[in-house]
Scaffold this active site. Structure first.
Site, mmCIF file in Angstrom:
data_model
loop_
_atom_site.group_PDB
_atom_site.id
_atom_site.type_symbol
_atom_site.label_atom_id
_atom_site.label_comp_id
_atom_site.label_asym_id
_atom_site.label_seq_id
_atom_site.Cartn_x
_atom_site.Cartn_y
_atom_site.Cartn_z
ATOM 1 N N GLY A 72 21.255 -5.989 15.216
ATOM 2 C CA GLY A 72 22.341 -6.803 15.752
ATOM 3 C C GLY A 72 22.275 -6.931 17.265
ATOM 4 C CG ASN A 152 32.936 -3.159 16.596
ATOM 5 O OD1 ASN A 152 33.176 -4.214 17.194
ATOM 6 N ND2 ASN A 152 32.722 -2.031 17.226
ATOM 7 C CB CYS A 326 35.957 10.496 24.658
ATOM 8 S SG CYS A 326 36.073 11.372 23.146
HETATM 9 C C1 LIG Z 1 26.863 -2.453 14.824
HETATM 10 C C2 LIG Z 1 27.204 -3.679 15.577
HETATM 11 C C3 LIG Z 1 26.278 -4.291 16.441
HETATM 12 C C4 LIG Z 1 24.934 -3.683 16.729
HETATM 13 O O1 LIG Z 1 24.023 -3.792 15.663
HETATM 14 P P1 LIG Z 1 22.724 -2.858 15.660
HETATM 15 O O2 LIG Z 1 21.951 -3.324 14.473
HETATM 16 O O3 LIG Z 1 23.198 -1.456 15.526
HETATM 17 O O4 LIG Z 1 21.992 -3.117 16.929
HETATM 18 C C5 LIG Z 1 26.657 -5.439 17.089
HETATM 19 N N1 LIG Z 1 27.870 -5.990 16.896
HETATM 20 C C6 LIG Z 1 28.777 -5.447 16.068
HETATM 21 C C7 LIG Z 1 30.084 -6.115 15.879
HETATM 22 C C8 LIG Z 1 28.478 -4.266 15.386
HETATM 23 O O5 LIG Z 1 29.403 -3.716 14.590
#
Ligand SMILES: *Cc1c(COP(=O)(O)O)cnc(C)c1O
Length: 400
Positions: A72, A152, A326
């Protein structure tokens, strides 16, 4: 005591059938997909199938609208740098204050190095985007608008389709970080105007270190990583065949289970929220009651430290997470809760429980068994709680 895993927005367990699908690509089928001999052709065929599986989950028109990345984070970076490079006459980016660091840190860097002007749109107490501020920031100087599909930390869903239409009206590109949405909400890129969309394998029971950027056909695009001709020249580097196959399998399973599992998972989440409400005073739910992921529950417990709750939960075999960053010992409350203007005394005690289709009723029972005792103990020790002289308040959803 079986552990209870309620931190699925951080990462998910790789589904056993996904592991099984991946294994041959570490052993017999180890070829390089670009090779013309049989070893390569075998892998090439499997990658094609995997791409079609991901295409189906996204409702994409063409399978080559998918560009595989290492996750991501890389997808988000690719979208941002591509937009700035593709539209050199435009130097502004619009995003929100509640994005993942994969977006925010890149924007901070671009601003600091003078390469872009950044508009960070705020949210209200329920985490809903300030549409007036967004409208005011839009202009023909904007290269990219990037808003996450689902948050998230709180699960709050942004109305990305409408937001994308507003961006298109001023000629800007629209990207969405859909890492938390893919596999949890229905997506149909065929009927969408979104130009680019990021996703990640390990948030939907696939492997870590694999993700994709959906790039609509005809969208102006510049690669972040140059080299060989993989991914039609849009992302160089030998394909991570086992992970791509795993992501394909995970996508197929997500598509197959989404509807029934969303209903079941939402019922578990709602039962946890209701149970907390009945058993624990002075707490409220963070996020939008209506437009929220079915798996995410973020509760603010006033006058306690979230970290202390997590340590006690962990001792009881329950894994959750706190919004506060934290890990460095700084005890800064999460940027998402701060943007929502959640009072300091509540933001500090906010805990995220995030479910997946592997969770059960027993998991909810375990949390409801141990959490009230943990809160009672911690509040007895809390000088803030003692200092309030308040009679305990009933649970009050912030969104009500
Ligand atoms: C986990 C996450 C990412 C990062 O993805 P990775 O595959 O861990 O690099 C980016 N955006 C959101 C909203 C996420 O929850």
């Amino acid at each position: 005591m079986t552990p209870v895993y309620l931190d699925n927005n951080a990462t998910t367990r790789v589904e056993p059938s996904v592991v099984a699908a991946m294994l041959p690509f570490f052993t017999e089928q180890f070829g390089n997909a670009s090779s013309i001999h049989a070893f390569g052709a075998e892998v090439g065929g499997a990658l094609k199938t995997a791409r079609r599986e991901l295409q189906a989950l996204l409702g994409a028109e063409h399978d080559h609208e998918i560009v595989y990345t290492a996750g991501g984070t890389e997808s988000d970076s690719t979208a941002i740098f591509s937009a700035l490079e593709s539209l050199p006459d435009r130097t502004e980016i619009i995003t929100s204050k509640v994005e993942h660091p994969a977006i925010l840190a890149v924007c901070d860097h671009l601003e600091k190095t003078g390469r872009a002007r950044i508009h960070r749109i705020g949210v209200d107490k329920a985490g809903r985007l300030d549409l007036d501020a967004y409208r005011a920031a839009l202009s023909d100087k904007v290269a990219l608008v990037t808003f996450m599909w689902a948050n998230n930390e709180t699960g709050t869903i942004f109305p990305v389709e409408g937001l994308a239409e507003m961006a298109k009206a001023v000629g800007a590109l629209f990207h969405t970080d859909a890492v938390q949405a893919v596999g949890k909400v229905p997506i149909d890129m065929k009927s969408s105007v979104i130009d680019m969309l990021s996703l990640s394998g390990h948030k939907l029971h696939g492997p870590k270190g694999i993700g994709a950027l959906y790039v609509r056909r005809g969208t102006r695009f510049k690669p972040l990583i140059r080299g060989g001709h993989q991914e039609r020249g849009r992302r160089a580097g030998t394909e991570n065949a086992p992970a791509i196959v795993g992501l394909g399998k995970a996508a197929a399973l997500a598509l197959q289970h989404m509807e029934e599992e969303n209903t079941r998972v939402k019922a578990l989440r709602d039962r946890l929220e209701a149970g907390i409400q009945q058993r624990i005073p002075n707490c409220f739910v963070n996020g939008d009651k209506d437009d929220r992921l079915p798996n995410t529950c973020n509760v603010a417990f006033e006058y306690v430290e979230g970290e202390a709750i997590l340590l006690h939960l962990n001792r009881a075999g329950i894994a959750a997470s706190s919004g506060s960053a934290c890990t460095s010992g700084s005890l800064e409350p999460s940027h998402v809760l701060r943007a929502m203007d959640i009072p300091f005394t509540a933001a500090h005690g906010s805990i995220r429980f995030s479910f997946s289709r592997e969770n059960t009723d027993q998991d909810v029972d375990r949390v409801l068994d141990v959490l009230p005792g943990i809160l009672e103990k911690l509040r007895d020790l809390s000088p803030f709680w003692a200092g309030t002289n308040e009679t305990p308040k009933a649970f009050k959803p912030v969104y009500a």
